[in-house]
Design a protein around this motif. Sequence first.
Motif, short mmCIF file in Angstrom:
data_model
loop_
_atom_site.label_atom_id
_atom_site.label_comp_id
_atom_site.label_asym_id
_atom_site.label_seq_id
_atom_site.Cartn_x
_atom_site.Cartn_y
_atom_site.Cartn_z
N MET A 108 -12.34 -1.99 -0.26
CA MET A 108 -13.03 -3.19 -0.98
C MET A 108 -12.67 -4.58 -0.55
O MET A 108 -13.32 -5.64 -0.39
N GLY A 109 -11.19 -4.82 -0.20
CA GLY A 109 -10.63 -5.82 -0.02
C GLY A 109 -10.41 -6.91 -0.93
O GLY A 109 -10.20 -8.33 -0.70
N THR A 110 -10.64 -6.46 -2.13
CA THR A 110 -10.45 -7.39 -3.43
C THR A 110 -9.30 -6.83 -4.26
O THR A 110 -8.70 -5.77 -4.06
N THR A 111 -9.06 -7.56 -5.26
CA THR A 111 -7.80 -7.10 -6.15
C THR A 111 -8.40 -5.78 -7.03
O THR A 111 -7.52 -5.12 -7.25
N CYS A 112 -9.76 -5.69 -7.21
CA CYS A 112 -10.16 -4.52 -7.92
C CYS A 112 -9.71 -4.49 -9.27
O CYS A 112 -9.76 -3.30 -10.02
N THR A 113 -9.34 -5.62 -10.10
CA THR A 113 -8.94 -5.56 -11.47
C THR A 113 -10.14 -5.76 -12.30
O THR A 113 -11.05 -6.00 -11.93
N LEU A 114 -9.66 -5.41 -13.69
CA LEU A 114 -10.59 -5.33 -14.75
C LEU A 114 -10.12 -5.68 -16.05
O LEU A 114 -8.66 -5.55 -16.11
N GLY A 115 -10.68 -5.78 -17.25
CA GLY A 115 -10.21 -5.65 -18.50
C GLY A 115 -10.05 -4.13 -19.25
O GLY A 115 -10.91 -3.50 -18.76
N TRP A 116 -9.12 -3.93 -19.89
CA TRP A 116 -9.11 -2.57 -20.35
C TRP A 116 -8.60 -2.76 -21.70
O TRP A 116 -7.69 -3.48 -22.27
N ARG A 117 -8.88 -1.42 -22.69
CA ARG A 117 -8.21 -1.12 -23.84
C ARG A 117 -8.29 0.32 -24.15
O ARG A 117 -9.48 0.73 -23.87
N GLU A 118 -7.06 0.97 -24.45
CA GLU A 118 -7.41 2.37 -24.75
C GLU A 118 -7.54 2.45 -26.38
O GLU A 118 -6.64 2.46 -27.12
N ALA A 119 -8.85 2.72 -26.63
CA ALA A 119 -9.25 2.40 -27.90
C ALA A 119 -10.14 3.89 -28.49
O ALA A 119 -10.82 3.72 -29.51
N ALA A 120 -10.73 4.74 -27.39
CA ALA A 120 -11.43 5.79 -27.79
C ALA A 120 -12.62 5.48 -28.27
O ALA A 120 -13.38 6.08 -29.21
N GLU A 121 -13.36 4.27 -27.72
CA GLU A 121 -14.50 3.73 -28.10
C GLU A 121 -15.74 4.65 -27.66
O GLU A 121 -15.72 5.11 -26.81
N ARG A 122 -16.92 4.56 -28.52
CA ARG A 122 -18.28 4.98 -27.83
C ARG A 122 -18.63 4.12 -26.57
O ARG A 122 -18.47 2.97 -26.52
N GLU A 123 -18.84 4.79 -25.79
CA GLU A 123 -19.50 4.36 -24.54
C GLU A 123 -21.09 4.75 -24.40
O GLU A 123 -21.40 5.93 -24.26
N ARG A 124 -21.84 3.69 -23.93
CA ARG A 124 -23.23 4.03 -23.57
C ARG A 124 -23.48 3.54 -22.16
O ARG A 124 -23.31 2.64 -21.79
N LEU A 125 -23.52 4.76 -21.56
CA LEU A 125 -23.54 4.65 -19.95
C LEU A 125 -25.30 4.47 -19.67
O LEU A 125 -25.86 5.48 -19.89
N TRP A 126 -25.65 3.23 -19.52
CA TRP A 126 -27.11 2.99 -18.90
C TRP A 126 -27.34 3.02 -17.40
O TRP A 126 -26.52 2.62 -16.60
N THR A 127 -28.43 3.88 -17.32
CA THR A 127 -28.83 4.05 -15.89
C THR A 127 -29.91 2.66 -15.57
O THR A 127 -30.96 2.79 -16.04
N VAL A 128 -29.41 2.00 -14.64
CA VAL A 128 -30.20 0.65 -14.45
C VAL A 128 -30.73 0.84 -13.10
O VAL A 128 -31.66 0.07 -12.67
#
Length: 236
Positions: A108-128
């Motif tokens: 990628m050539g970038t830092t590839c960082t993101l925000g996160w938390r381990e809270a076992a939340e529901r995820e809705r994975l949308w097909t875009v």
Amino acid sequence: MNVTVWNEFKGQDNGAVKAAYPKTMHEAIKQAVEGKDVSVTAVTMEMPHQGLSDELLEKTDVLIWWGHCHHGDVSDELVEKIKSRVLRGMGIIFLHSAHMSKPFIALMGTTCTLGWREAAERERLWTVSPAHPIANGVPVCTVLEHEETYSEPFDIPEPDETVFIGWFKGGNVFRSGVTYRRGLGKVFYFQPGHETHPTYRDENVKKILRNAVRWAYNPDIRKTPLDCPMLEADEK
Ligand code: ZN
């Protein structure tokens, strides 16, 4: 087609991960993608050559990579070999916390960082991008009852295609499935798959992994890198 599943595995041989994946996470991923024309080898970092000998890497058509706590232990020499093979046409799929793996950052050539938390939340994975081959047969919305929350901003180059976007119960959103071309190789990053949740046993996620392997497959991987020839004019 030869697929190799690489899992760092170190630290996963314990209660929470074992409860989610009784036969290990790499075995679950292997089972998700193997088929009559897809042969899968699962390896871990503890094996000789950190799981990827030159011989195995050179016969791998698509490499699937899961790492989290031990990115720094992966040898730079191995990372260069992986990157070289991607540039020559190998497909590569980075899962979940592999966003900070050395091979992903190298591609990628970038830092590839993101925000996160381990809270076992529901995820809705949308097909875009429903017409994308990786989304073939995947519902518009896949619900994962428990996932680690990942959030934008995700410091990646603008993707060639964004196939999935994740929404998390705490309000965050994330580009959960993105594609790139690097040299002659195809790259897919896919966010779901925290090790204590049985995400890779979800039928829709398994379909996405199978589709991604087919999408990333290139039957003509070069033995040598693209070169830089001095050209004579075709017309005088
Ligand atoms: Zn995680």
